[in-house]
Scaffold this motif. Sequence first.
Motif, PDB file in Angstrom:
ATOM      1  N   UNK A   1       8.970   3.770 123.330  1.00 42.16           N
ATOM      2  CA  UNK A   1       8.545   4.690 122.098  1.00 42.16           C
ATOM      3  C   UNK A   1       7.280   3.803 120.994  1.00 42.16           C
ATOM      4  N   UNK A   2       6.630   2.919 121.702  1.00 41.63           N
ATOM      5  CA  UNK A   2       5.389   2.480 121.047  1.00 41.63           C
ATOM      6  C   UNK A   2       5.596   1.951 119.736  1.00 41.63           C
TER       7      UNK A   2
ATOM      8  N   UNK B   1      11.849   9.576 127.627  1.00 43.08           N
ATOM      9  CA  UNK B   1      11.459   8.311 128.289  1.00 43.08           C
ATOM     10  C   UNK B   1      12.675   7.331 128.231  1.00 43.08           C
ATOM     11  N   UNK B   2      13.758   7.884 127.388  1.00 41.28           N
ATOM     12  CA  UNK B   2      14.979   6.903 127.499  1.00 41.28           C
ATOM     13  C   UNK B   2      15.780   7.057 128.465  1.00 41.28           C
ATOM     14  N   UNK B   3      16.530   5.869 129.109  1.00 43.81           N
ATOM     15  CA  UNK B   3      17.671   6.373 129.830  1.00 43.81           C
ATOM     16  C   UNK B   3      18.984   6.148 128.985  1.00 43.81           C
ATOM     17  N   UNK B   4      20.009   6.625 129.733  1.00 44.11           N
ATOM     18  CA  UNK B   4      21.330   6.698 128.854  1.00 44.11           C
ATOM     19  C   UNK B   4      21.712   5.256 128.362  1.00 44.11           C
TER      20      UNK B   4
ATOM     21  N   UNK C   1      16.932  -2.931 124.543  1.00 39.56           N
ATOM     22  CA  UNK C   1      16.284  -2.558 123.193  1.00 39.56           C
ATOM     23  C   UNK C   1      14.797  -2.616 123.261  1.00 39.56           C
ATOM     24  N   UNK C   2      14.369  -3.848 123.842  1.00 34.29           N
ATOM     25  CA  UNK C   2      13.074  -4.021 124.052  1.00 34.29           C
ATOM     26  C   UNK C   2      12.414  -2.977 124.806  1.00 34.29           C
ATOM     27  N   UNK C   3      13.151  -2.555 126.004  1.00 31.50           N
ATOM     28  CA  UNK C   3      12.263  -1.625 126.838  1.00 31.50           C
ATOM     29  C   UNK C   3      12.342  -0.443 125.933  1.00 31.50           C
TER      30      UNK C   3
ATOM     31  N   UNK D   1      22.418   4.882 124.474  1.00 30.59           N
ATOM     32  CA  UNK D   1      23.483   4.323 124.043  1.00 30.59           C
ATOM     33  C   UNK D   1      23.521   3.050 122.935  1.00 30.59           C
ATOM     34  N   UNK D   2      22.583   2.239 123.310  1.00 32.97           N
ATOM     35  CA  UNK D   2      22.342   1.000 122.416  1.00 32.97           C
ATOM     36  C   UNK D   2      21.622   1.509 121.153  1.00 32.97           C
ATOM     37  N   UNK D   3      20.595   2.280 121.391  1.00 30.77           N
ATOM     38  CA  UNK D   3      20.160   2.960 119.863  1.00 30.77           C
ATOM     39  C   UNK D   3      21.120   3.597 118.899  1.00 30.77           C
TER      40      UNK D   3
END
Length: 202
Positions: free
Chosen positions: A184-185, A141-144, A177-179, A148-150
């Motif tokens: 990821x719940x 579900x994560x975008x690029x 990061x909030x998104x 990258x920020x994770x």
Amino acid sequence: MIRLLLAEDQVLLRDAIQSLLQLSNHIDIVASTGNGSEALHLATTEHVDVALLDIEMPGLTGIQVAEQLKKGEEYDGKVALLTTFSRPGYIEKAMIAKVDGYLLKDEPIETLIESIVRIHEGERVISTDLQPLLFSLETNPLNEREVMLLHAVKEGLSTEQIAKAKHLSEGTVRNYLSSALQKLHVTHRHEAVRIAKEKGWM
């Protein structure tokens, strides 16, 4: 004779696999390496029939090498990933990359040799233990930008440090990061990193 490239970053394991594969009358290991970037170079210069790639390597990951080999015009051989990981995210990326094989390291050597031969003959081979996961794949579900920020969070960087390193405002970093946390719940950044890594999404 199948001309094989073996790419595995753990030297002892690479040497062990190489020794066992050389017992086969069907396989000639023409190159081996522990680095993904070097694997990409060797695959296109050593007339390789099958590139057998570990997923996690320095330089480039096995999946990144597979993606480039499959997209490029300099390589017309087969590509198989060799791994200890059965993470859904890795399998999803492998399927998207259209690899010819996804094999587990802990299989009997006879099974590995048979799989390499089948892949060379044009079959698409996935280890039996991995096949049930194909029917329960989760789409990342994560975008690029979130991935990258994770990665930056994993490195221990603060919001301010991430913003400076990535040339973003602190507000933008917090929003992405909030998104990611929402998708990821989870409520904590490091929990998001843990889940994303377990799923093979980063």
